[in-house]
Design an enzyme around this catalytic site. Structure first.
Site, mmCIF file in Angstrom:
data_model
loop_
_atom_site.group_PDB
_atom_site.id
_atom_site.type_symbol
_atom_site.label_atom_id
_atom_site.label_comp_id
_atom_site.label_asym_id
_atom_site.label_seq_id
_atom_site.Cartn_x
_atom_site.Cartn_y
_atom_site.Cartn_z
ATOM 1 C CE1 TYR A 14 42.827 39.460 40.567
ATOM 2 C CE2 TYR A 14 44.056 39.172 42.614
ATOM 3 C CZ TYR A 14 42.970 38.872 41.815
ATOM 4 O OH TYR A 14 42.018 37.993 42.260
ATOM 5 C CG ASP A 42 42.533 37.216 33.612
ATOM 6 O OD1 ASP A 42 41.826 36.576 34.408
ATOM 7 O OD2 ASP A 42 43.738 37.448 33.818
ATOM 8 C CE LYS A 58 47.188 32.397 33.100
ATOM 9 N NZ LYS A 58 47.102 32.707 34.534
#
Length: 532
Positions: free
Chosen positions: A272, A307, A379
Site C-alpha cells: 500500500y 480494496d 476484511k
C-alpha cells in the site's frame, strides 16, 4: 469463519500452484528485507528498549538519537551497522545514565558515538539485548492480558465482526464516539489516521486534539482509546477491539507501539505505501517484515489494503490483481510468523452497480477469497468509488454489500456509509448504516450455509477465471527468462496502475544494506521467536 464445503469446486492442485508462485515471487523480497535495515526499524528498536518522549519542538528523542548516531558514524557507513551497538556502547562508557539522557545529550552535541569492537562490542550487544527483551516481554504480557479480558468479558457473539471508523481529529472526542459506536453494535473500532501521517518520518508525541480527516496515531492516543474501550468491554459484556494503521514511513515504530498498548488489529499491507504513498519499495518491504513480526508476537490481526487497488483500477478488469496481492500478502505474513487467524486479507465491493450482473460478480469475487483463505478473517470493504451523494441509493448499495458479506461468510465487515467518499459522515449517518448492517445480518442469519452457486454457472465460472488470471500474472512476475520479479512488476504499474521503481520514492535515504558488524537485538529475538 470457514466454508463447510467447496462451493466453487476449485482444483486443489491449481490453488497449490498459485501459492507456490506467490512464494517464488515473494522469496527474493524476503531475502532483500533480511539484508537491509531502515531508520524506522532502528528507531522501533529504541522504542522497544523504552525510549519515548520528544524535545520542546516535538521532535521524538528516538529521531534525535538516531540522527546523532548516523552523523557520527557517517564515515563508517552510518546506519548499516544498526543503532544498538553504538548506543549501548555509549551508555556503558558512562556518557549518560539512560537512553533519554543520552538522546538529550546527543541532540546537544555533547556525545560522540563509535562502533565498538571486541569485548566492548560484546558488552554492548548483551546490554542492548536485555533492554529490548524487556520491551518484547511487555508485548507478550499485553497479549496475555487481551486473552484474559476476552475470557472474562466474552467475545463478539458472531462473525462478521462489525468494523466501524471513528476519527474526529480530537482523541478526546473520539473516545465517547467510539464507546457509543460499541453500544450500537460495533465490534471493532478503527481510529483512522490524520491525512498525511504516513508521510511523516516521525511519530508525534502525546495526546492530539487536531487532525485532518483523522486522528494522529501516537502512543498516548493508543493508550487513551484502549482504556476507553476496556471500559466499554466491561459495560457491554464483550471485548471491543481497537485498530489503527501500521503503514507509511514509521510502520515499524507504530507496530511496536501498538503491541505495547494492546491494540488488536492494524492496517498493514505489504504494498500500500509503495503504490498509494510513493514510499520507496525496498524501505516498505523491510519495514513491513519487521512490523509483521511484531504483530505476530503481539497477537494482532493485520488488515491488508487490496480494496485500494479498485479505487484506481477497474474492479472487473483488475479483479485478479486483488487475488494476486492477497496471495502475496499471505506469503509475506506467514513468513513473518503470522497465523491464519491473523490474516485480515482485504477485498472490496467496488464494481460499478450499473454493469449488468455486477452483484453476481461481487459474489464470485467474495466467494473466491473466502475459499482461497478459509481460515482467515477476511476484511470486506464497502462501496466508495461509485457512491454518488444520493443517500437513498447509497444506503441500498450498502445493503447489497452487507448481503454479499452474509452470503459469502466474510470475517470482518467494514460499515459502509451512504455518504461515503462524498462528505465526512455524520453520527446520524453511522446510526443508519449500523441499522442497515443489523437488519441484513439478523435477517440473513446463516444464509451462507444455504447459498450454493450453480455448478458451471456464472458465479463459479467468474471465480475460476479470476483465479486463472491471477496465476497468469504470477507466472509473468516470476518469469526469470525475462529477468522480471515483483519489484519490476510494481515498477511497471501492475497493481493499482501505479508505477513505482525500486530506486526512487520517499524514504529511500533511510535504507541501508547491513554490514558484517550489524546487530539488532529486536530482529534477533523476533527471528528466533524466542520465549522471554
Amino acid at each position: 469463519m470457514t466454508t463447510a464445503r467447496s462451493k466453487l469446486n476449485l482444483d486443489p492442485a491449481t490453488v497449490r500452484h498459485a501459492r507456490s508462485l506467490a512464494r517464488k515471487a515473494g522469496r527474493p523480497i524476503v531475502t532483500l528485507a533480511k539484508r537491509h535495515t531502515t531508520v524506522a526499524v532502528e528507531r522501533a528498536t529504541l522504542r522497544l528498549a523504552g525510549l519515548a518522549g520528544a524535545d520542546d519542538e516535538g521532535s521524538p528523542w528516538v529521531n534525535r538519537l538516531a540522527d546523532a548516531v548516523r552523523a557520527d558514524l557517517h564515515d563508517e557507513g552510518g546506519l548499516e551497522h544498526g543503532l544498538a551497538l553504538p548506543v549501548w556502547d555509549a551508555l556503558l562508557r558512562g556518557e549518560a545514565e539512560d537512553l533519554t539522557m543520552l538522546a538529550q545529550k546527543a541532540a546537544a552535541g555533547s556525545v560522540r558515538f563509535r562502533l565498538p569492537e571486541g569485548k566492548d562490542a560484546e558488552r554492548a550487544r548483551k546490554a542492548s539485548r536485555r533492554a529490548v527483551a524487556r520491551g518484547i516481554k511487555t508485548i507478550d504480557k499485553r497479549r496475555l492480558e487481551r486473552e484474559r479480558l476476552i475470557k472474562r468479558h466474552g467475545d463478539a457473539p458472531r462473525q462478521p465482526w462489525i468494523y466501524l471508523i471513528v476519527a474526529t481529529g480530537d482523541i478526546y472526542e473520539d473516545m465517547p464516539q467510539a464507546q457509543q459506536a460499541a453500544r450500537e453494535g460495533a465490534d471493532v473500532i478503527a481510529v483512522i489516521r490524520s491525512t498525511g501521517q504516513s508521510l511523516l518520518d516521525f511519530v508525534p508525541e502525546g495526546a492530539t486534539r487536531e487532525g485532518y480527516a483523522g486522528t494522529y496515531a501516537t502512543q498516548e492516543n493508543f493508550r487513551l482509546m484502549r482504556a476507553a474501550l476496556d471500559e466499554s468491554s466491561k459495560e457491554l459484556g464483550r471485548y471491543v477491539r481497537l485498530t489503527n494503521y501500521a503503514s507509511g514511513l514509521c510502520m515499524p515504530e507504530i507496530a511496536a507501539l501498538a503491541g505495547l498498548e494492546r491494540l488488536d488489529m492494524m492496517l498493514n499491507d505489504s504494498m500500500y505505501g509503495i503504490l498509494f504513498r510513493d514510499i520507496n519499495p525496498v524501505r516498505t518491504f523491510v519495514d513491513q517484515r519487521f512490523s509483521r513480526q511484531v504483530h505476530a508476537r503481539a497477537g494482532i490481526i493485520i488488515n491488508t489494503g487490496e480494496d485500494n487497488y479498485l479505487t484506481t483500477a477497474d474492479a472487473v478488469e483488475a479483479a485478479h490483481t486483488v487475488t494476486t496481492s492477497q496471495l502475496l500478502n499471505e506469503y509475506f505474513a506467514k513468513e513473518a510468523g503470522l497465523e491464519d487467524w491473523q490474516l485480515g486479507l482485504g477485498h472490496a465491493f467496488e464494481i460499478d452497480p450499473a454493469i449488468p450482473d455486477s452483484f453476481r460478480m461481487e459474489l464470485a469475487h467474495a466467494l473466491l477469497a473466502r475459499e482461497l483463505f478459509p481460515k482467515a478473517p477476511l476484511k470486506w470493504m464497502p462501496p466508495t468509488r461509485h457512491m454518488t451523494g444520493d443517500v437513498f441509493r447509497g444506503n441500498l448499495l450498502d445493503g447489497f454489500f452487507n448481503l454479499a458479506g452474509a452470503l459469502t461468510g466474510q470475517g470482518i465487515l467494514l460499515v459502509g456509509m451512504m455518504t461515503e467518499a462524498v462528505v465526512t459522515p455524520w453520527i446520524s449517518d453511522r446510526d443508519i448504516a449500523l441499522q442497515n448492517v443489523r437488519y441484513v445480518m439478523d435477517a440473513a442469519g446463516s444464509l451462507h450455509e444455504d447459498f450454493q452457486p450453480a455448478p458451471g454457472g456464472f458465479i463459479v465460472e467468474r471465480a475460476h477465471r479470476v483465479l486463472a488470471e491471477s496465476i497468469e500474472l504470477l507466472d509473468q512476475i516470476t518469469d526469470t527468462t525475462h529477468g522480471r520479479g515483483l519489484l519490476d512488476a510494481i515498477a511497471d504499474g501492475t497493481f493499482g496502475l501505479m508505477k513505482r521503481p525500486a530506486d526512487a520514492g520517499r524514504g529511500l535515504e533511510g535504507v541501508a544494506k547491513k554490514s558484517s558488524a550489524y546487530y539488532n537485538p529486536a530482529t534477533e529475538i523476533l527471528d528466533a521467536k524466542e520465549a522471554l
